[in-house]
Design an enzyme around this catalytic site. Structure first.
Site, mmCIF file in Angstrom:
data_model
loop_
_atom_site.group_PDB
_atom_site.id
_atom_site.type_symbol
_atom_site.label_atom_id
_atom_site.label_comp_id
_atom_site.label_asym_id
_atom_site.label_seq_id
_atom_site.Cartn_x
_atom_site.Cartn_y
_atom_site.Cartn_z
ATOM 1 N N ARG A 110 45.432 36.237 38.284
ATOM 2 C CA ARG A 110 45.517 36.914 39.568
ATOM 3 C C ARG A 110 45.756 35.878 40.671
ATOM 4 O O ARG A 110 45.190 34.775 40.638
ATOM 5 C CB ARG A 110 44.194 37.629 39.796
ATOM 6 C CG ARG A 110 44.102 38.440 41.072
ATOM 7 C CD ARG A 110 44.972 39.638 41.021
ATOM 8 N NE ARG A 110 44.588 40.644 41.992
ATOM 9 C CZ ARG A 110 45.377 41.653 42.343
ATOM 10 N NH1 ARG A 110 46.563 41.796 41.775
ATOM 11 N NH2 ARG A 110 44.981 42.542 43.204
ATOM 12 N N THR A 384 53.899 47.432 39.880
ATOM 13 C CA THR A 384 53.324 46.519 38.912
ATOM 14 C C THR A 384 54.075 46.799 37.628
ATOM 15 O O THR A 384 54.866 47.723 37.566
ATOM 16 C CB THR A 384 51.814 46.842 38.849
ATOM 17 O OG1 THR A 384 51.256 46.566 40.128
ATOM 18 C CG2 THR A 384 51.051 46.111 37.791
ATOM 19 N N THR A 402 52.083 41.765 38.390
ATOM 20 C CA THR A 402 52.491 42.429 39.628
ATOM 21 C C THR A 402 52.864 41.452 40.730
ATOM 22 O O THR A 402 52.446 40.294 40.729
ATOM 23 C CB THR A 402 51.336 43.324 40.150
ATOM 24 O OG1 THR A 402 51.815 44.133 41.219
ATOM 25 C CG2 THR A 402 50.152 42.523 40.633
ATOM 26 N N ASP A 426 45.721 43.551 48.816
ATOM 27 C CA ASP A 426 44.721 44.112 47.895
ATOM 28 C C ASP A 426 43.302 43.703 48.280
ATOM 29 O O ASP A 426 42.336 44.225 47.740
ATOM 30 C CB ASP A 426 45.009 43.697 46.439
ATOM 31 C CG ASP A 426 45.878 44.717 45.719
ATOM 32 O OD1 ASP A 426 46.085 45.819 46.263
ATOM 33 O OD2 ASP A 426 46.352 44.421 44.612
ATOM 34 N N SER A 455 41.806 43.936 41.890
ATOM 35 C CA SER A 455 42.983 44.569 41.305
ATOM 36 C C SER A 455 42.589 45.865 40.619
ATOM 37 O O SER A 455 41.413 46.100 40.326
ATOM 38 C CB SER A 455 43.593 43.611 40.269
ATOM 39 O OG SER A 455 44.627 44.248 39.559
ATOM 40 N N SER A 456 43.590 46.697 40.355
ATOM 41 C CA SER A 456 43.377 47.898 39.527
ATOM 42 C C SER A 456 44.034 47.752 38.163
ATOM 43 O O SER A 456 43.996 48.687 37.355
ATOM 44 C CB SER A 456 43.980 49.124 40.215
ATOM 45 O OG SER A 456 43.353 49.375 41.437
ATOM 46 N N GLY A 476 51.108 51.142 38.892
ATOM 47 C CA GLY A 476 50.751 52.325 39.676
ATOM 48 C C GLY A 476 49.638 52.120 40.687
ATOM 49 O O GLY A 476 49.015 53.090 41.111
ATOM 50 N N GLY A 477 49.350 50.859 41.064
ATOM 51 C CA GLY A 477 48.331 50.626 42.087
ATOM 52 C C GLY A 477 47.006 51.235 41.645
ATOM 53 O O GLY A 477 46.584 51.082 40.494
HETATM 54 N N1 GLY Z 1 48.529 45.097 43.247
HETATM 55 C C1 GLY Z 1 48.036 46.167 42.493
HETATM 56 C C2 GLY Z 1 46.808 45.838 41.744
HETATM 57 O O1 GLY Z 1 46.592 44.701 41.398
HETATM 58 O O2 GLY Z 1 46.021 46.735 41.527
#
Ligand code: GLY
Length: 572
Positions: A110, A384, A402, A426, A455-456, A476-477
């Site tokens: 990340r 993503t 992403t 984020d 993050s998701s 998909g966020g």
């Molecule tokens: N940028 C989307 C995520 O990491 O959830």
């Protein structure tokens, strides 16, 4: 013998009418003549990703004797060239793997907040959020993690890095045929690319792009060659680092040479839990994905959801209420656990999750005004892309990466040819202020130098009897964890085919805003029932692009690509 069950979607007829059909760039794939393939059943190995060429590169690496980690690395590098909306060198991601010896792996690459970042950096003097700054351009970029993550993953790979990166170099240097979808995106984003980049990027041309045109990315090819020659230092130090920092200076960004040199991907303990005899392996913080899927699945585990039926109002309502409660906890308690004590054991305890669902009333919508984040004792804390890979010896890999928004910050590093992320959005730029996905956050996800934004992303492996059963993930966020949750429930509880589990319409609730998102083709009768229960329904376009590999009882691999994009399943 490979058995293929295929249906083909032609990306654009232009491909077949006007394009070069020889493999000029690489012996591995024909970059001018390819097609989308949604499903394959095979026995030697499979790759599912967002782009046909990237899936083909991955399978070619498997055929060369590489394992699933080799294939995942090469597929990511290819995506950085052919799928610049989310494949990347300038962003970040997560890898979850279950290796053939049973070892579970989670690698965190990340992005991080730069050393000069600070909590209120996106607020004006009046304290108002300046979301253009967190979502576009130089200041929205976190320190990229992808290249470090690829080298951290290499611990488990077998082929030389030269072999893994060469297909990406070829695709960048000689070009590839873009799809109709790519052409539309480049045309639509031309003004943004010009506004947020200081040098004209390869995605911009004078005339309009059309499907079948060749995209050549010379600067990107040179960056990839530096990484090939010098490894991770070819990105984080030397010429590439210099180009990034010069770009920052031209656009008032804050990433420094020191930030780049200090970036290190982290190997972490995967987030693992049991559900009705299955073991589910996901990503821990700083991704909320593993924890959210855990909470949602456990909140429905004691309910007879299979008897309610797929897409029945009872099943959808139950899952929506589990989603609401889990996302309320996300907003309050989740963030980078290196900086904030995330109360994982409380949030996943049976007692806590039972209490969370105590006020669930079948047939009646809860209310996000009343459903607050849970009570935690003081001692404790969309665009993503995903790829799933398996090899013949049983190494299973799930990777989600992403740039955050589609094409990230829209800033291309001058002379280096890759897009920078806009991942800083984020973070919680201010408590209670929604990010681009409408998610809000608090102290747990406040900006701090060196911290990773929440993050998701939810790369996930489901084990059955100790062996890989499903390899799954999606972009998909904030809809990522709910899409993974629903796909697993569709397969495990509703006994659906993999295609139906992935392709049938999905729904999403994230606590705030207090709305249920339904895909436009969602069954109208269920939609009406939900409205009758008091839910505010918002229709939207596709939710997620879920890629699944299922290991069948005969040990064959069933790879299914989402039908919401050009995603492709390949194998042999
Ligand atoms: N940028 C989307 C995520 O990491 O959830």
């Amino acid at each position: 013998m490979m058995k293929k069950i295929i249906f083909l979607v032609f990306i654009t007829s232009l491909f077949y009418l006007g394009c070069n059909t020889t493999k000029t760039a690489t012996t591995l794939v024909d970059q001018f003549n390819y097609e989308v393939q949604k499903k394959i059943v095979c026995e030697n190995g499979a790759v599912v990703s967002a782009h046909p060429l990237a899936s083909k590169v991955g399978v070619a690496i498997l055929k060369m004797g590489g394992n699933a980690v080799d294939a995942a690395i090469a597929t990511q590098l290819a995506l950085a060239v052919v799928y610049p909306n989310a494949g990347n060198l300038g962003g970040g991601g997560f890898m979850v793997a279950r290796l053939k010896d049973g070892k579970l792996v989670a690698i965190d690459y990340r992005e991080k907040a730069p050393g000069n970042a600070h909590r209120d950096m996106y607020l004006n003097p009046a304290g108002e959020p300046q979301l253009e700054l967190s979502q576009y351009g130089h200041l929205s970029a976190g320190v990229p993690g992808t290249v470090s993550g690829l080298f951290e993953s290499r611990k488990y790979a077998t082929l030389s890095f030269d072999k893994l990166i060469q297909p990406a170099i070829d695709l960048a240097e000689k070009g590839f045929a873009i799809s109709e979808r790519d052409a539309k995106a480049y045309n639509a984003l031309k003004d943004d690319f010009l506004k947020y980049s200081t040098q004209t990027p390869a995605f911009v041309k004078d005339n309009l792009w059309k499907g079948g045109d060749t995209l050549i990315q010379k600067d990107l090819a040179e960056t990839l060659k530096r990484i090939k020659r010098k490894g991770s230092k070819g990105f984080y130090e030397g010429e590439t680092a210099r180009l990034i920092v010069e770009e920052m200076k031209r656009g008032k960004g804050i990433i420094t040479l020191e930030d780049l040199k200090n970036y290190k991907a982290a190997s972490r303990e995967p987030h693992v839990f049991e559900y009705k005899g299955y073991k589910i392996v996901g990503m821990p913080m700083p991704s909320s994905g593993g924890l959210l899927v855990h909470q949602m699945m456990k909140m429905i585990e004691d309910k007879p959801i299979a008897s309610y039926g797929f897409h029945s109002p009872e099943a959808v309502q139950l899952m929506v209420e589990a989603e609401r409660r889990a996302y309320a906890d996300r907003a309050q308690f989740m963030g980078d656990a290196d900086f904030y004590k995330v109360p994982v054991s409380t949030l996943t305890s049976d007692k806590y999750l039972k209490e969370r669902m105590a006020d669930f009333v079948p047939g009646k919508a809860s209310n996000s005004e009343q459903i607050k984040p849970g009570e935690i004792p003081a001692i404790e804390s969309e665009e993503t892309t995903h790829l799933s890979v398996i090899d013949k010896s049983g190494n299973a890999v799930a990777v989600t990466t992403t740039l955050n928004n589609s094409y990230g910050s829209k800033t291309v590093v001058g002379g280096a040819g890759f897009l920078l992320n806009d991942e800083m959005d984020d973070f919680s730029v201010k408590p209670g202020v929604p990010n681009m996905y409408g998610a809000i956050g608090a102290e747990a996800n406040a900006i701090m130098p060196g911290k990773r934004m929440l993050s998701s992303m939810t790369p996930t492996i489901v084990l059955k009897d100790g062996s890989p059963y499903l390899i799954i993930g999606t972009p998909g966020g904030t809809t990522i964890p709910t899409s993974v949750f629903q796909t697993i429930v569709n397969i495990i509880e509703f006994n659906m085919s993999t295609e139906d589990a992935v392709w049938k319409p999905k729904f999403h609730h994230q606590w705030l805003p207090d709305e249920v998102y339904l895909e436009k083709n969602f069954p109208p009768a269920t939609k009406k029932s939900l409205e009758g229960m008091g839910y505010k329904i918002v229709e939207r376009n596709g939710i997620g692009r879920t890629e699944v590999i299922k290991i069948l009882s005969n040990k064959k691999f069933e790879a299914v690509a989402d039908n919401r994009g050009d995603d492709t399943a390949e194998g042999w």
